[in-house]
Every structure is written in structure tokens, then in C-alpha cells.
Design an enzyme around this catalytic site. Structure first.
Site, short mmCIF file in Angstrom:
data_model
loop_
_atom_site.label_atom_id
_atom_site.label_comp_id
_atom_site.label_asym_id
_atom_site.label_seq_id
_atom_site.Cartn_x
_atom_site.Cartn_y
_atom_site.Cartn_z
N PHE A 127 0.81 -1.23 0.00
CA PHE A 127 0.00 0.00 0.00
C PHE A 127 0.84 1.28 0.00
O PHE A 127 0.31 2.37 0.06
CB PHE A 127 -0.98 -0.01 1.18
CG PHE A 127 -2.20 -0.88 0.97
CD1 PHE A 127 -2.37 -1.59 -0.21
CD2 PHE A 127 -3.17 -0.99 1.95
CE1 PHE A 127 -3.48 -2.40 -0.40
CE2 PHE A 127 -4.30 -1.79 1.76
CZ PHE A 127 -4.44 -2.50 0.58
N ARG A 128 2.18 1.14 -0.02
CA ARG A 128 3.11 2.23 -0.33
C ARG A 128 3.26 3.32 0.73
O ARG A 128 3.98 4.29 0.49
CB ARG A 128 2.71 2.90 -1.66
CG ARG A 128 2.48 1.96 -2.82
CD ARG A 128 3.68 1.14 -3.16
NE ARG A 128 3.53 0.38 -4.41
CZ ARG A 128 4.30 -0.63 -4.74
NH1 ARG A 128 5.26 -1.04 -3.93
NH2 ARG A 128 4.11 -1.27 -5.87
N ASN B 127 8.19 -3.41 2.65
CA ASN B 127 9.12 -2.65 1.82
C ASN B 127 8.59 -1.28 1.45
O ASN B 127 8.44 -0.91 0.29
CB ASN B 127 9.51 -3.45 0.56
CG ASN B 127 8.32 -3.95 -0.23
OD1 ASN B 127 7.34 -4.43 0.33
ND2 ASN B 127 8.41 -3.85 -1.54
N HIS C 293 9.37 -14.37 -0.54
CA HIS C 293 9.35 -14.11 -1.99
C HIS C 293 10.55 -14.86 -2.54
O HIS C 293 11.69 -14.55 -2.20
CB HIS C 293 9.47 -12.61 -2.26
CG HIS C 293 9.52 -12.25 -3.71
ND1 HIS C 293 8.79 -11.21 -4.23
CD2 HIS C 293 10.20 -12.77 -4.76
CE1 HIS C 293 9.02 -11.11 -5.52
NE2 HIS C 293 9.89 -12.05 -5.87
N HIS D 282 3.04 -16.21 -3.79
CA HIS D 282 2.84 -16.05 -5.24
C HIS D 282 3.54 -17.09 -6.12
O HIS D 282 4.39 -16.76 -6.95
CB HIS D 282 3.20 -14.63 -5.70
CG HIS D 282 4.43 -14.01 -5.12
ND1 HIS D 282 5.65 -14.65 -5.10
CD2 HIS D 282 4.63 -12.78 -4.58
CE1 HIS D 282 6.55 -13.84 -4.57
NE2 HIS D 282 5.95 -12.71 -4.24
N ASP E 290 -1.20 -9.78 -4.06
CA ASP E 290 0.06 -9.09 -4.30
C ASP E 290 -0.19 -7.73 -4.96
O ASP E 290 0.57 -7.28 -5.82
CB ASP E 290 1.04 -9.92 -5.13
CG ASP E 290 2.48 -9.43 -5.02
OD1 ASP E 290 2.76 -8.59 -4.14
OD2 ASP E 290 3.33 -9.86 -5.82
N HIS F 198 1.33 1.15 -9.25
CA HIS F 198 2.24 2.18 -9.76
C HIS F 198 1.45 3.10 -10.67
O HIS F 198 0.44 2.69 -11.25
CB HIS F 198 3.39 1.55 -10.55
CG HIS F 198 4.23 0.60 -9.76
ND1 HIS F 198 5.20 1.02 -8.87
CD2 HIS F 198 4.24 -0.76 -9.71
CE1 HIS F 198 5.77 -0.04 -8.32
NE2 HIS F 198 5.21 -1.13 -8.81
#
Length: 447
Positions: free
Chosen positions: A66-67, A97, A181, A239, A312, A316
Site C-alpha cells: 500500500f506504499r 518494503n 518471496h 505467489h 500481491d 504504480h
């Protein structure tokens, strides 16, 4: 205002724990009070005629980006949680991240504080692993996070864990589930160099599954499983994108498994053939691969070899995605239409509706030991979604609530619509708009 409402949902088709049946469901004080046919309406409750609708436990998405903080020009918790609400996702677990990365307890708690003021649905945040935060990992409070995210060979900022001794120690000492990941960076770098030699700066999107190769996924997933078995660690591999990886996981019920795996909605919907049409819009890591991989993944989900279905979600801006291959970032916005997309596999006869509910709601709740969510049970939190299986929905960019403003599903007609979403007894989505007064709650874990 964030007080729960009182509801009587009448004549719905409930889907829960392998069953499908007609009943009424009463919501009171944020909880499911009663599930029974023929309930009489009370004076203080709102009544919804749900005849013809499916009533499901809300989707728990255990993999989103969600940045916030640090990248809020493209997404934030408020915008993306609203998209969740419109898509029937009532809880999310967000990756570490961000900027700064959540590599210690204070940074993790700062993200929880942000969500408390802005999230329209329930929330939790992963701690991240790096080559130099072992002390913070050892001190994780299992009640503070659903798990520890480890990027095993897929570099993202300072979160690539490529020191073998550190990786071994993480699997030995992590007090929460390890979420991985799995892609091998040296293998990816070698393929990227070959692609540059062939194409220069004009690498086509169709090269992405060759650069982020199946071999890179398989090698890294094998390593994670070896480490988990060595230390009897609780491992959840994110994933899965290749047919070859599927044989590494055991089929059958989730209960009792120490090593589990998930796939994502885009691996059920797209294949390598779609790069010609969508280009960098479907560039993601790991890469969308062949139609044969997609078919194998759907079968593995049906048989229990894959345990969870997530998104996932990684938005952007459109202008970022329209850059050349080496500049275009990887990631796709998915939460708003994820459940509808997954339901297409039900209409295609590839998954039962009961199994789909298991992998999007029950299994994440069980895997992460989420307290009193993920099921239609009396006494549980009233996190619910009403799906209309008779009202098709044509998707457009104009409908997108994510800040990025676009969707790879633009122009797609899904067989279902999300008629309503409830979070802790509040109707956050009424089929048309989000109620911006609703706030979700921090997820609790029974550990």
C-alpha cells in the site's frame, strides 16, 4: 463515528466451511449474533433482502503493498483500503518494503498508527528481514505482526537477504511464520544481461517471464523449503507462478502443515499471451508465465496443494508503467476486482465456490491464527461480503478507487458484482460507494 450498526440479512445463500445453504444472518454490535432461518426483524435493525445473493466471509488478503509511508504519490492506506472495501476484501496484511522499511518494532508500530486513522478495512503489517536486523527479528512479539517477510533473492531496497548464514539463522530463530518471496537474483541478472544483448534498451514485455525465469523461482523455492525442513520453521511461500513448483508442496487440508503456499489472482486470470495486449501493465514479480502454468495453478488450488489465494496488489502510476522495460516498475493494482476475478474460475467450473471461500477467507485466518475472523460463525466479527451472481459487471479505469487510477481488467466483464461489504458490522460498501466514516480494526492473532 465508527460504531457498529445492527443488521438482519435475510434469505441469503451462505457459503462457509464447505457448505452452501439458505439462511438469515443477524449482525449486532459488530458481531455475527445469529445464523438461522426465519429470524424476525427487530425495531432497531436494518433489514436487507439478500435473496439471490451469496453471503461470504470477507476476503482476507495476506499480500498487499500500500506504499505508505514513503511512496504515497502512487498509493496510500486510505485509498487502497477503500478499493479493498469495494472489492469485498475486509482485512489486509501489508508488506514491509515501504520507506522506511519496517525492519524494527518502532517502524512497524508507526505503520499501525497510520492505518488506525485512515484504513476503511482491518489491517496488519509484516516485519521485514534484512542481512542486518537479526536482533529485531529475535525480539518480534508474535502478537504484533502476522509474519516475517523474507525476500530470498529478489532485491527491493535493503531487504534482499542473500547472506547464507543470516538466512539460516532467520529460519532457525523467527518466532512468527516466515513469508518468502522466492526468486534467485544471480539467475535473473544473467538473463537480463542476455536480454539487453539481444534487444538493447528496447526489451519487450514478453521477455519478462524469461528474465524472471521459472528456473529462478524453482531454485529459490527449493532453498526456502530446505531451510524450513532443517529448522522445522513455519514457512509460507508467496505467489507461486510455475507448474514445476507445485510438486514441492503437499496436497490436502491446511491443518497440520508446516510448509504452505499461495498463488495470486493474476496468475489465475492472465498468461504470457497477454503481454502482447497489456505490455508492462502486467509486469510483476514473479512474472506471469504460460497458459499451461495457469491451468496447473488452478488445479493445485482446487486440490489443496496451494492453500491461499491473495493479490500481491502493488500499484504504480500509469506513466511509470509506460516506461521502457528496465525503468517500468513491477506490480499490478488488483484488490478492487480480485474477488470478482477469482469467481470467474467458479463460473468456469474449475473451482467450487466453497473451495474459493476457503482459500480467500478461511485459510488465511487459520494460517495466521487471526482472531475471530474469516468465517461465518456466531460470535465472530461481522466481516461480510454480499455477492450478486446474476448482475454482471463491466470494469473500467473510471471505477478504480486505487490512487493509481487504472486496472489491468479495464474492459473485462465479470459475471458477478459486489453488492455490499461489511467491516465489523458497518456497511463500508453499498454496491455504489464507500462509506468514508468506517474505520477498520487492527487484526489480533491467537498465539
Amino acid at each position: 463515528m465508527n460504531s457498529p450498526d445492527n443488521w438482519l440479512i435475510r434469505d441469503a445463500t451462505l457459503v462457509n466451511e464447505g457448505r452452501r445453504w439458505a439462511a438469515d444472518l443477524r449482525v449486532r454490535d459488530g458481531r455475527i449474533e445469529r445464523i438461522e432461518s426465519g429470524l424476525a426483524a427487530r425495531a432497531d435493525e436494518q433489514v436487507i433482502d439478500a435473496s439471490g445473493l451469496w453471503l461470504l466471509p470477507g476476503m482476507i488478503d495476506d499480500q498487499v503493498h500500500f506504499r505508505e509511508p514513503g511512496l504515497t504519490h502512487k498509493a496510500d492506506i486510505a485509498s487502497e483500503s477503500r478499493a479493498c472495501a469495494a472489492g469485498g476484501i475486509t482485512s489486509f496484511m501489508e508488506m514491509p518494503n515501504t520507506r522506511p522499511a519496517a525492519l524494527d518494532r518502532p517502524t512497524l508500530e508507526a505503520k499501525y498508527a497510520l492505518a488506525a486513522g485512515s484504513s476503511a478495512v482491518n489491517y496488519a503489517f509484516y516485519m521485514g528481514a534484512s542481512n542486518d536486523n537479526l536482533d529485531a527479528i529475535r525480539q518480534i512479539d508474535p502478537a504484533s505482526t502476522p509474519g516475517l517477510k523474507v525476500f530470498m533473492g529478489a532485491s527491493t531496497g535493503n531487504m534482499l537477504v542473500d547472506d547464507p548464514q543470516v538466512l539460516d539463522e532467520i529460519f532457525r530463530c523467527a518466532p512468527v511464520p516466515i513469508i518468502t518471496h522466492c526468486e534467485d537474483t544471480p539467475m535473473i541478472d544473467a538473463e537480463l544481461a542476455r536480454a539487453k544483448a539481444r534487444h538493447g534498451d528496447d526489451i519487450p514485455a514478453s521477455e519478462h517471464p524469461l528474465i524472471r525465469s521459472r528456473e529462478a523461482c524453482i531454485a529459490s523455492t527449493r532453498l526456502a523449503i530446505e531451510l524450513a525442513r532443517k529448522h522445522d520453521a513455519r514457512l509460507h511461500v508467496l505467489h507461486i507462478s510455475t507448474a514445476e513448483e507445485l510438486v514441492l508442496f503437499a496436497p490436502g487440508p491446511l491443518a497440520g502443515k508446516r510448509i504452505t503456499a499461495e498463488t495470486c489472482v493474476h496468475f489465475l486470470h492472465f498468461s504470457a499471451e497477454d503481454y502482447a495486449r497489456l505490455g508492462m501493465l502486467i509486469k510483476c514479480n514473479p512474472a506471469i508465465k504460460q497458459a499451461s502454468d495457469r491451468s496447473a495453478i488452478v488445479r493445485a488450488l482446487a486440490e489443496g496443494r496451494l492453500d491461499v489465494l491473495a493479490t500481491d496488489h502493488a500499484p504504480h502510476l500509469l506513466e511509470e508503467k509506460q516506461q521502457p522495460y528496465t525503468q517500468a516498475p513491477s506490480g499490478i493494482p488488483l484488490v478492487q476486482f480480485a474477488l470478482q476475478s477469482a469467481l470467474e474460475r467458479v463460473f468456469a467450473g474449475e473451482l467450487s465456490l466453497e473451495r474459493l471461500v476457503e482459500v480467500v477467507s478461511h485459510a488465511p485466518a487459520e494460517l495466521f491464527q487471526v482472531s475471530q475472523r474469516g468465517f461465518l460463525r456466531e460470535g465472530y466479527a461481522a466481516d461480510l461480503v454480499l455477492v450478486d451472481p446474476q448482475r454482471p459487471h463491466r470494469v473500467s479505469h473510471a471505477q478504480v478507487l486505487s490512487k493509481c487510477g487504472w486496472t489491468p481488467f479495464d474492459g473485462t466483464t465479470f459475471s458477478t458484482s459486489i453488492a455490499a461489504t461489511f467491516v465489523n458490522g458497518r456497511r463500508v460498501w453499498d454496491g455504489v460507494r464507500v462509506d468514508d466514516t468506517v474505520r477498520g480494526q487492527r487484526l489480533a492473532f491467537d498465539r
